[in-house]
Design an enzyme around this catalytic site. Structure first.
Site, PDB file in Angstrom:
ATOM      1  N   GLU A 109      39.536  40.090  38.105  1.00  0.00           N
ATOM      2  CA  GLU A 109      39.129  39.731  36.733  1.00  0.00           C
ATOM      3  C   GLU A 109      39.378  38.236  36.554  1.00  0.00           C
ATOM      4  O   GLU A 109      40.436  37.731  36.917  1.00  0.00           O
ATOM      5  CB  GLU A 109      39.952  40.560  35.725  1.00  0.00           C
TER       6      GLU A 109
ATOM      7  N   ALA B 201      35.286  36.562  40.974  1.00  0.00           N
ATOM      8  CA  ALA B 201      34.899  37.680  41.844  1.00  0.00           C
ATOM      9  C   ALA B 201      33.903  37.249  42.921  1.00  0.00           C
ATOM     10  O   ALA B 201      33.855  37.830  44.006  1.00  0.00           O
ATOM     11  CB  ALA B 201      34.316  38.807  41.008  1.00  0.00           C
TER      12      ALA B 201
ATOM     13  N   ASP C 229      32.066  46.040  36.598  1.00  0.00           N
ATOM     14  CA  ASP C 229      32.171  46.210  35.147  1.00  0.00           C
ATOM     15  C   ASP C 229      32.073  44.817  34.534  1.00  0.00           C
ATOM     16  O   ASP C 229      33.051  44.241  34.095  1.00  0.00           O
ATOM     17  CB  ASP C 229      33.524  46.865  34.831  1.00  0.00           C
TER      18      ASP C 229
ATOM     19  N   TYR D  70      26.896  50.044  21.870  1.00  0.00           N
ATOM     20  CA  TYR D  70      26.184  49.052  22.690  1.00  0.00           C
ATOM     21  C   TYR D  70      24.754  48.900  22.163  1.00  0.00           C
ATOM     22  O   TYR D  70      24.196  49.841  21.594  1.00  0.00           O
ATOM     23  CB  TYR D  70      26.158  49.478  24.165  1.00  0.00           C
TER      24      TYR D  70
HETATM   25  C1  JFQ Z   1      34.545  47.728  29.451  1.00  0.00           C
HETATM   26  N1  JFQ Z   1      35.500  47.868  30.449  1.00  0.00           N
HETATM   27  C2  JFQ Z   1      33.721  46.482  29.595  1.00  0.00           C
HETATM   28  N2  JFQ Z   1      31.382  45.814  29.500  1.00  0.00           N
HETATM   29  C3  JFQ Z   1      32.379  46.689  29.023  1.00  0.00           C
HETATM   30  N3  JFQ Z   1      26.561  44.769  26.770  1.00  0.00           N
HETATM   31  C4  JFQ Z   1      30.271  45.639  28.616  1.00  0.00           C
HETATM   32  C5  JFQ Z   1      29.136  46.581  28.869  1.00  0.00           C
HETATM   33  C6  JFQ Z   1      28.012  46.389  27.862  1.00  0.00           C
HETATM   34  C7  JFQ Z   1      27.563  44.973  27.804  1.00  0.00           C
HETATM   35  C8  JFQ Z   1      28.713  44.033  27.606  1.00  0.00           C
HETATM   36  C9  JFQ Z   1      29.770  44.249  28.638  1.00  0.00           C
END
Ligand code: JFQ
Length: 359
Positions: free
Chosen positions: A175, A207, A225, A294
């Protein structure tokens, strides 16, 4: 909000930036700037989003002033013309890290919310769907996963899910932003609990560099992720990155990559699948899940396997229900089960048509 208060300044520029792309079907098509190739040609759009709390609501847009001082709203270039809003009860944390603006607030409907550079990352209420899917879709598709790498995921939620798999011996996580980790430990203990597992090995850094150095064939599974591919995360949807992932996976190893919304980003999805088909000679599939907060309420996952023992993503060989203790480990599974896993690969007809690279 009055209609004329909303001026799509970014959208205007975005629309001007339409460019021609080949969707794998051999036909030239026009793609909007929210998509991969257009983004690469207009990197400045990536730095436009910042946390937007206006009159007690968080929206994924950016307020600003025009020349006359009147308030206008920029679109987020990833989802022009729309914004989902959450009512803010209290701002709990707001600071700029070395990489991004980090915001945590208490919402009235979804619990605590984490926002990075104006883009909602997770809420306490629906994080389960994303974290469980992105972890178990790949890990339940192979037998006895041992070495796993997480790219991004600094909130710890994906780690929490991987830890349900008792076969796993090592979880490397890379990260870039220490502040995301610290903020998660302070405000999202149910996610950050993932960091407490002794199998977790944390690397704070880039990364892209981490993957370049990773030993060939080290990982059974890699889970990306990531943030949306605007600004610095742009490189995470480009070919060299996927090549390094392919190299770091063992034969028959699996990748699960966050892959945006089929309602908003079929061009981007198409571009990524096109690249991945060249690199991952096992199989390439697209799955999706409902995540209400989202954009457009869904999120996709790209699942790829390298050449080697074949992987049947659609029918999990390592079902979670058969793993001893997995359903209750640390926190009861809330979303994922084998039926959801299999259903996640069923695609609407328009996606089958528009994502030509799937065929
Ligand atoms: C959760 N661990 C991180 N990542 C989520 N629009 C998101 C997924 C949806 C995207 C923004 C990053």
């Amino acid at each position: 909000m009055e209609g004329d208060e909303l001026k799509d300044l970014d959208c205007q520029r975005t629309m001007d930036g339409w460019e021609s792309s080949n969707n794998g079907s051999g036909k030239a098509i026009l793609i909007p700037a929210c998509c991969l190739k257009a983004k690469a040609s207009q990197p400045e759009l990536g730095s436009k989003s910042h946390s937007t709390v206006v009159s007690g609501w968080l929206s994924e847009t950016q307020p600003s002033s025009d020349k006359s001082g009147k308030q206008v709203y920029f679109n987020n270039p990833m989802w022009p013309g729309e914004a989902h809003s959450l009512k803010v009860e209290k701002i709990l944390f707001q600071e700029k890290s070395k990489y991004q603006e980090v915001l945590v607030f208490q919402s009235s409907a979804y619990g605590r919310v984490l926002v990075l550079d104006g883009i909602l990352q997770l809420t306490e209420k629906d994080e389960c769907a994303y974290q469980e899917m992105i972890a178990h879709l790949p890990l339940c598709s192979i037998e006895s996963p041992k070495n796993v790498l997480v790219v991004g995921g600094g909130d710890g939620g994906v780690l929490r899910e991987i830890c349900r798999h008792s076969s796993v011996e090592l979880i490397d996580i890379c990260e870039i932003d220490q502040m995301v980790i610290d903020v998660s430990k302070e405000f999202f203990p149910e996610l950050a609990i993932g960091f407490e597992d002794p199998r977790v090995c944390l690397h704070v850094g880039d990364a892209i560099e981490f993957l370049k150095q990773a030993p060939e064939g080290k990982y059974d599974a890699i889970i990306v992720d990531s943030s949306d591919p605007v600004g610095p995360a742009q490189e995470l949807v480009e070919k060299p990155f996927f090549k390094n992932i392919g190299r770091a996976l063992r034969p028959g190893g699996v990748l699960c990559n966050m892959a945006e919304s089929m309602w908003l980003h079929t061009h981007l999805i198409n571009d990524i699948i096109y690249i991945c088909r060249e690199i991952f000679k096992g199989s390439v599939h697209y799955a999706w899940a409902s995540v209400p907060t989202y954009p457009s309420g869904v999120i996709g996952f790209l699942l790829c396997s390298t050449e080697g023992p074949p992987v049947d993503f659609v029918h999990p060989i390592n079902p979670i229900e058969k793993l001893r203790g997995a359903l209750e480990f640390r926190r009861e599974l809330k979303f994922y089960n084998t039926e959801i896993h299999e259903a996640a690969f069923a695609l609407p007809s328009f996606v089958k048509r528009e994502v030509a690279a799937l065929h």
